[in-house]
Write a protein that holds these residues in place. Structure first.
Motif, short mmCIF file in Angstrom:
data_model
loop_
_atom_site.label_atom_id
_atom_site.label_comp_id
_atom_site.label_asym_id
_atom_site.label_seq_id
_atom_site.Cartn_x
_atom_site.Cartn_y
_atom_site.Cartn_z
N ILE A 183 27.90 3.23 -26.84
CA ILE A 183 29.08 4.09 -27.00
C ILE A 183 28.69 5.47 -27.50
O ILE A 183 28.08 5.61 -28.56
N ASP A 184 29.03 6.47 -26.70
CA ASP A 184 28.70 7.85 -27.05
C ASP A 184 29.75 8.86 -26.60
O ASP A 184 29.57 10.07 -26.74
N THR A 185 30.86 8.38 -26.04
CA THR A 185 31.82 9.28 -25.41
C THR A 185 33.22 9.11 -26.00
O THR A 185 33.79 8.02 -25.97
N LEU A 186 33.75 10.21 -26.50
CA LEU A 186 35.12 10.27 -26.98
C LEU A 186 35.85 11.27 -26.10
O LEU A 186 35.74 12.48 -26.29
N SER A 187 36.55 10.75 -25.09
CA SER A 187 37.20 11.58 -24.08
C SER A 187 38.62 11.90 -24.52
O SER A 187 39.54 11.11 -24.34
N MET A 188 38.77 13.06 -25.15
CA MET A 188 40.11 13.48 -25.59
C MET A 188 40.17 14.99 -25.63
O MET A 188 39.19 15.67 -25.93
N GLY A 189 41.34 15.51 -25.26
CA GLY A 189 41.55 16.94 -25.23
C GLY A 189 41.66 17.45 -23.81
O GLY A 189 40.87 17.06 -22.93
N MET A 190 42.66 18.31 -23.59
CA MET A 190 42.88 18.94 -22.29
C MET A 190 43.05 20.44 -22.51
O MET A 190 42.84 20.93 -23.62
N SER A 191 43.44 21.16 -21.48
CA SER A 191 43.50 22.62 -21.59
C SER A 191 44.32 23.10 -22.78
O SER A 191 43.95 24.05 -23.45
N GLY A 192 45.43 22.42 -23.06
CA GLY A 192 46.34 22.88 -24.10
C GLY A 192 45.99 22.46 -25.52
O GLY A 192 46.49 23.04 -26.48
N ASP A 193 45.13 21.45 -25.66
CA ASP A 193 44.85 20.94 -27.01
C ASP A 193 43.36 20.72 -27.26
O ASP A 193 42.97 20.02 -28.18
N MET A 194 42.51 21.34 -26.44
CA MET A 194 41.08 21.06 -26.55
C MET A 194 40.49 21.52 -27.89
O MET A 194 39.58 20.88 -28.41
N ASP A 195 41.01 22.60 -28.47
CA ASP A 195 40.47 23.07 -29.75
C ASP A 195 40.66 22.01 -30.84
O ASP A 195 39.75 21.74 -31.63
N ALA A 253 37.68 19.76 -32.66
CA ALA A 253 37.59 19.77 -34.12
C ALA A 253 37.63 18.36 -34.70
O ALA A 253 37.12 18.12 -35.79
N ASN A 254 38.20 17.43 -33.94
CA ASN A 254 38.30 16.04 -34.39
C ASN A 254 37.26 15.13 -33.74
O ASN A 254 37.41 13.91 -33.77
N GLY A 255 36.24 15.72 -33.14
CA GLY A 255 35.11 14.92 -32.70
C GLY A 255 35.02 14.60 -31.23
O GLY A 255 34.17 13.79 -30.82
N SER A 256 35.87 15.21 -30.41
CA SER A 256 35.79 14.94 -28.97
C SER A 256 34.41 15.30 -28.43
O SER A 256 33.85 16.34 -28.78
N THR A 257 33.88 14.44 -27.57
CA THR A 257 32.61 14.74 -26.90
C THR A 257 32.82 15.11 -25.44
O THR A 257 31.90 15.53 -24.76
N MET A 258 34.05 14.92 -24.94
CA MET A 258 34.35 15.26 -23.55
C MET A 258 35.81 15.71 -23.45
O MET A 258 36.73 14.96 -23.77
N VAL A 259 36.01 16.95 -23.02
CA VAL A 259 37.36 17.47 -22.81
C VAL A 259 37.63 17.52 -21.32
O VAL A 259 36.75 17.82 -20.52
N ARG A 260 38.86 17.21 -20.93
CA ARG A 260 39.26 17.13 -19.53
C ARG A 260 40.09 18.38 -19.21
O ARG A 260 41.24 18.47 -19.57
N ILE A 261 39.46 19.32 -18.51
CA ILE A 261 40.07 20.64 -18.34
C ILE A 261 40.41 20.89 -16.87
O ILE A 261 39.56 20.85 -16.00
N GLY A 262 41.69 21.13 -16.61
CA GLY A 262 42.13 21.42 -15.25
C GLY A 262 42.59 22.86 -15.11
O GLY A 262 41.89 23.70 -14.53
N SER A 263 43.77 23.16 -15.64
CA SER A 263 44.37 24.48 -15.41
C SER A 263 43.53 25.62 -15.98
O SER A 263 43.49 26.72 -15.41
#
Length: 198
Positions: free
Chosen positions: A166-178, A182-192
């Motif tokens: 386990i090494d992946t914390l997939s959380m955060g998108m264009s509107g809330d990635m910051d 800051a809370n430890g996401s290792t992968m942000v899902r960015i579209g727009s």
């Protein structure tokens, strides 16, 4: 950074690729399959992630074509993905989707079900448990989002102690990635923010 390319044309994906992007996320099974097969020969190093809801009758396409599956939330789906993964492919990387906001309209397991699903996935030889994924409450209340992300990070840390893969914390998108980062996401899902509004 995962570039969410759903509904975007092939040319947009190639443009992002030419700019250095290699990981792309798709929400729709057939659309993703078409893009993967179209680009496979000329762009073999693209890593394809399935990030949408998945019906059990469409698991074969994900198992045969994608490198990652972010939205596993049922034993049945995990078992089908395992059984349908071709022998000539590496194990499918999977994340457990957690309904961290506890909304009826959202997919994912409750936090107290994560451990059991992780145990099931870890025993399936054609799947590789990589982490957790969640979508927080769609709200302007950043404190609420921050709390939900923090709760997911706590779950992630607990799971990581049990499973070295386990090494992946997939959380955060264009509107809330910051907030997510800051809370430890290792992968942000960015579209727009990459491709523009749909």
């Amino acid at each position: 950074m995962l570039a969410v390319s759903k509904t975007k044309p092939i040319n947009d994906i190639i443009a992002a690729y030419d700019a250095g992007q290699r990981q792309f996320g798709e929400n729709y099974v057939q659309e993703g399959e078409t893009k993967i097969t179209t680009l496979a020969t000329d762009y073999p190093d693209i890593e394809w992630h399935f990030i949408g809801p998945l019906q059990s009758n469409k698991t074969r396409i994900v198992a045969e074509h994608f490198d990652w599956m972010h939205t596993v939330s049922r034993d049945k789906i995990a078992q089908r993905l395992n059984d349908q993964r071709p022998n000539n492919k590496k194990p499918l990387n999977v994340c457990i989707q957690v309904n961290i906001s506890q909304e009826d309209s959202k997919s994912g397991v409750d936090a107290n079900q994560v451990a059991m699903l992780a145990l099931t996935i870890n025993q399936l030889p054609n799947l590789r448990l990589r982490g957790l994924m969640a979508i927080p409450t769609a709200t302007a209340d950043t404190q609420l989002q921050q709390q939900e992300f923090a709760n997911l990070k706590t779950l992630f840390d607990q799971l990581q102690q049990q499973y070295p893969s386990i090494d992946t914390l997939s959380m955060g998108m264009s509107g809330d990635m910051d907030i997510a980062i800051a809370n430890g996401s290792t992968m942000v899902r960015i579209g727009s923010a990459i491709f523009g509004e749909r």
